[in-house]
Structures are given as structure tokens and as C-alpha cells.
Design a protein around this motif. Structure first.
Motif, PDB file in Angstrom:
ATOM      1  N   SER A 221      14.430  16.818 -31.033  1.00  0.00           N
ATOM      2  CA  SER A 221      13.727  17.664 -29.908  1.00  0.00           C
ATOM      3  C   SER A 221      12.092  17.545 -30.481  1.00  0.00           C
ATOM      4  O   SER A 221      11.000  17.217 -29.675  1.00  0.00           O
ATOM      5  CB  SER A 221      14.184  19.070 -29.619  1.00  0.00           C
ATOM      6  OG  SER A 221      13.214  19.568 -28.436  1.00  0.00           O
ATOM      7  N   LEU A 222      11.930  18.196 -31.752  1.00  0.00           N
ATOM      8  CA  LEU A 222      10.721  18.203 -32.370  1.00  0.00           C
ATOM      9  C   LEU A 222      10.256  16.833 -32.371  1.00  0.00           C
ATOM     10  O   LEU A 222       8.951  16.791 -31.965  1.00  0.00           O
ATOM     11  CB  LEU A 222      10.630  18.986 -33.522  1.00  0.00           C
ATOM     12  CG  LEU A 222       9.404  18.992 -34.298  1.00  0.00           C
ATOM     13  CD1 LEU A 222       8.321  19.720 -33.459  1.00  0.00           C
ATOM     14  CD2 LEU A 222       9.497  19.843 -35.862  1.00  0.00           C
ATOM     15  N   LEU A 223      10.871  15.923 -32.813  1.00  0.00           N
ATOM     16  CA  LEU A 223      10.349  14.506 -32.834  1.00  0.00           C
ATOM     17  C   LEU A 223       9.892  13.677 -31.934  1.00  0.00           C
ATOM     18  O   LEU A 223       8.877  13.200 -31.765  1.00  0.00           O
ATOM     19  CB  LEU A 223      11.766  13.561 -33.591  1.00  0.00           C
ATOM     20  CG  LEU A 223      11.126  12.141 -33.751  1.00  0.00           C
ATOM     21  CD1 LEU A 223      10.145  11.915 -34.496  1.00  0.00           C
ATOM     22  CD2 LEU A 223      12.464  11.474 -34.330  1.00  0.00           C
ATOM     23  N   LYS A 224      10.692  14.122 -30.622  1.00  0.00           N
ATOM     24  CA  LYS A 224       9.962  13.558 -29.326  1.00  0.00           C
ATOM     25  C   LYS A 224       8.862  14.060 -29.186  1.00  0.00           C
ATOM     26  O   LYS A 224       7.873  13.505 -28.411  1.00  0.00           O
ATOM     27  CB  LYS A 224      11.065  13.919 -28.477  1.00  0.00           C
ATOM     28  CG  LYS A 224      11.106  13.345 -27.000  1.00  0.00           C
ATOM     29  CD  LYS A 224      11.032  11.845 -26.845  1.00  0.00           C
ATOM     30  CE  LYS A 224      11.103  11.387 -25.532  1.00  0.00           C
ATOM     31  NZ  LYS A 224       9.961  11.823 -24.467  1.00  0.00           N
ATOM     32  N   LYS A 225       8.776  15.499 -29.293  1.00  0.00           N
ATOM     33  CA  LYS A 225       7.456  16.272 -28.850  1.00  0.00           C
ATOM     34  C   LYS A 225       6.308  15.569 -29.830  1.00  0.00           C
ATOM     35  O   LYS A 225       5.191  15.460 -29.097  1.00  0.00           O
ATOM     36  CB  LYS A 225       7.614  17.760 -29.209  1.00  0.00           C
ATOM     37  CG  LYS A 225       6.478  18.477 -28.773  1.00  0.00           C
ATOM     38  CD  LYS A 225       6.588  20.026 -28.954  1.00  0.00           C
ATOM     39  CE  LYS A 225       5.657  21.008 -28.548  1.00  0.00           C
ATOM     40  NZ  LYS A 225       5.996  22.270 -28.703  1.00  0.00           N
ATOM     41  N   LEU A 226       6.414  15.466 -30.988  1.00  0.00           N
ATOM     42  CA  LEU A 226       5.275  14.890 -31.708  1.00  0.00           C
ATOM     43  C   LEU A 226       5.084  13.387 -31.393  1.00  0.00           C
ATOM     44  O   LEU A 226       3.840  13.052 -31.420  1.00  0.00           O
ATOM     45  CB  LEU A 226       6.063  15.048 -33.263  1.00  0.00           C
ATOM     46  CG  LEU A 226       5.964  15.983 -33.957  1.00  0.00           C
ATOM     47  CD1 LEU A 226       6.770  15.837 -35.348  1.00  0.00           C
ATOM     48  CD2 LEU A 226       4.854  17.040 -34.069  1.00  0.00           C
ATOM     49  N   LEU A 227       6.041  12.737 -30.884  1.00  0.00           N
ATOM     50  CA  LEU A 227       5.938  11.344 -30.608  1.00  0.00           C
ATOM     51  C   LEU A 227       4.936  11.203 -29.384  1.00  0.00           C
ATOM     52  O   LEU A 227       4.047  10.223 -29.017  1.00  0.00           O
ATOM     53  CB  LEU A 227       7.047  10.222 -30.752  1.00  0.00           C
ATOM     54  CG  LEU A 227       8.013  10.186 -31.556  1.00  0.00           C
ATOM     55  CD1 LEU A 227       9.348   9.738 -31.265  1.00  0.00           C
ATOM     56  CD2 LEU A 227       7.183   9.253 -32.553  1.00  0.00           C
TER      57      LEU A 227
END
Length: 345
Positions: A12-18
Motif C-alpha cells: 500500500s505504501l509502495l503504491k502511494k509513493l509510486l
């Protein structure tokens, strides 16, 4: 100790960062996400002068400090000039092939805070018009941004507030597939940032303490070569956490954790690299040891900057680096596991 990272949190955090634009030099918004996430987990953030984040985990032995670094800045571009036809000439931020951004949607971030959308194209974009459309060289001087506004001249563009030096970000187009692949631009190095935060989340949730003090360095100028040229003076060991490359003469796969023995800056520390390999074997983590002659890391920048450290390099395997990248969530989660094991022993 074999920690179990929180997959839902990390992805979830990775998607937000991307989904957050952050070309080198334009990283305030993504760094605010870094600050918020660290605060939510109960870890205060310090900042270096150029906006990089330093997050400290107190260890059992406060006399030694290990750094784990990852960079949140990405490839991108800036406006080099505005043409008389109302398009934008570009200059690259970071190193990539021009054909890898051709036909890509983008955003133009003006100095007064406005955001406009556009498309990056060859100056000869149509086979119905240009006889050389297929062979026209894809170099920086032959690429331009078509702005999604009613503009037909340089003056029209300037009236929008768009000008030389404005940042251009490439749409990441992040997707997580049912089979566990994450495909997106800028997995280099946001996948590693998510892995480090998975380590932080595990530390807070499971209440474990590293053997030594640990400082997480989230740098914001790695793609232009000086992300970690400065590091705090108490650091004695540094592991750069950055993507592992995949291709000819390399062993790494998208499901592997890459352990880099040597890159363009030279060999990494023998004992640290050995320890990472041993831990990967002990934890039965799929991994590969490779050499990347066209590669440099934050640890490279720290060493070249004169830091008195030992250094190593690990990270999730990423296919098609600096283009349309892809990794597998298994390698991101296992990167967290391997790093946790290292700082716990």
C-alpha cells in the motif's frame, strides 16, 4: 530473528509513493509522505540541508551505528525551452533512454504551484506525416512535450505560467497484479523505500530492538549522483538498498533479493557482503549475487564523498530498470526480512 513484514502495509505504501511525482530536485511532496509515515510509526525524522530524511532506531549498543539508505527521488525532466509552436523542449533529470519515455503521459509542475498535463513525443510523431517517423533519432533535442491546453504559440504557454526550469514528471502507471508483480516506473528506488518502512513497521509492531543504532537515510538526489554524498559522522557501516538489475550475464530475477558484490565504484565490503549472503541462505531467501558495471548507489556517493565507512548493496530485483520497470512483491518483502536479520545480529 526471522521477522514477517506486513505485506499489505508495504505494498500500500509502495503504491502511494509510486503515485507521487518526485523527480530529483522536486521531492517535497514525497518527503512529506516519508515524514507522515515515520511519525505514524513513532519514529522522529531529522533532515539534512538538502531535504533528505534521517530516521533513527535506537539499538542495544549505542557505540556503533549502521545506516540503511534508499532514495525516493526518480528520473524526470525539466523544461529547457518553450518553442514557437507552443510545445516544450526538455532536459533530462537522471539517466534514461529517450525511447523509454516516448508517448508517455506527464505532468508539468510550474514554479507558482500549478500543474498541467501533457504527453512526451518525438518531434516527428506521425507516420502519416513524416517519412522518417520510424527512423527519426530519439535524442533529447528531438523530443518535446505536447501540453493539454489551448496553446499555439510560445506566448500562449508563458501566459499559463509555464517556463524554463519547471519540472516534468512521468506518469508512473503503477499496477499490482493478482500474481504479485508490481509494474511501474520508478520502482528504482521506491520499492526499497517501502521495504525499509516495512522494517520500521515490523520493529514497532513486534517491539524488537536492533543490536546497534540504525539510521535510515532516505535520500532525494541519488539519480543525479549525490544523494548520500553527506552522511552523519557516527555511521560506520552503510547498506545501500537499491534495485537489483536483471539481464544478460546476470543471475537476479524479479523474485530475488539482489546482493551486489561490485558496481562501477568498485567492490563492496567483503565481510558485509558475506554476512548478507549467509543470512539469505539461513532464512532461505531467494537471492542472487551479481556485478553491475553500469551502476552506482548512495553508498558509492558516500564513499566518494570521503565517508569513513564499510559499505554493501542489496535490493529487490527489478526488470527493465530506468524504463517500464517490474518487480515482484516477494522480493520487496524479502529485502525487509534480510535487512532486519542483518541489524538484529
Amino acid at each position: 530473528m526471522n521477522i514477517q513484514p506486513n505485506e499489505e502495509y508495504i505494498i500500500s505504501l509502495l503504491k502511494k509513493l509510486l503515485d507521487t511525482p518526485s523527480p530529483s530536485g522536486y521531492t517535497r511532496e514525497v518527503m512529506e509522505i516519508v515524514r507522515e509515515e515515520a511519525d505514524n510509526l513513532g519514529f522522529p525524522v531529522e533532515w539534512n540541508a538538502k531535504g533528505g530524511a534521517i530516521i533513527t532506531l535506537k539499538g542495544e549498543d549505542a557505540d556503533n551505528t549502521i545506516a540503511l539508505s534508499a532514495h525516493v527521488d526518480t528520473l524526470g525532466a525539466m523544461v529547457r525551452s518553450v518553442t514557437n509552436q507552443g510545445t516544450l523542449r526538455i532536459t533530462s533529470v537522471g539517466g534514461f533512454m529517450m525511447n523509454s519515455i516516448e508517448n508517455e503521459y506527464c505532468q508539468i509542475h510550474t514554479r507558482n504551484g500549478k500543474i498541467y498535463t501533457g504527453t512526451i513525443l518525438s518531434a516527428h510523431p506521425s507516420v502519416h506525416v513524416y517519412a522518417d517517423a520510424r527512423t527519426f533519432e530519439r535524442r533529447e533535442s528531438n523530443m518535446e512535450v505536447r501540453i493539454d491546453e489551448l496553446v499555439e504559440s510560445k506566448e500562449d504557454v508563458l501566459e499559463l505560467g509555464i517556463g524554463v526550469g519547471d519540472f516534468i514528471s512521468f506518469d508512473a502507471r503503477a499496477v499490482v497484479t493478482p500474481s504479485g508483480y508490481v509494474k511501474s516506473r520508478h520502482l528504482d528506488d521506491k520499492a526499497s523505500v517501502a521495504a525499509l518502512f516495512g522494517l520500521l513497521e515490523s520493529c514497532r509492531r513486534e517491539q524488537w530492538t536492533p543490536k546497534h543504532n540504525v539510521k535510515l537515510l532516505i535520500s532525494n538526489y541519488e539519480e543525479v549522483g549525490h544523494g548520500a554524498a553527506y552522511i552523519p559522522a557516527d555511521i560506520r557501516e552503510m547498506i545501500a538498498v537499491d534495485m537489483g538489475a536483471i539481464g544478460d550475464d546476470l543471475s537476479c530475477k524479479e523474485t530475488d533479493v539482489s546482493i551486489c558484490a561490485k558496481d562501477s565504484s568498485g567492490p563492496y565490503d567483503y565481510d558485509m557482503t558475506n554476512r548478507l549472503i549467509e543470512l539469505a541462505h539461513q532464512l532461505e531467501i531467494p537471492h542472487a549475487v551479481d556485478i553491475y558495471p553500469q551502476y552506482g548507489s548512495d553508498a558509492s556517493a558516500a564513499l566518494k564523498g570521503g565517508s569513513n565507512i564499510r559499505a554493501a548493496l542489496v535490493g529487490p530485483g527489478v526488470h527493465a530498470s530506468h524504463a517500464m520497470e517490474r518487480t515482484h512483491k516477494q522480493s520487496v518483502l524479502n529485502t525487509s526480512r534480510l535487512l532486519a536479520a542483518y541489524i538484529l545480529t
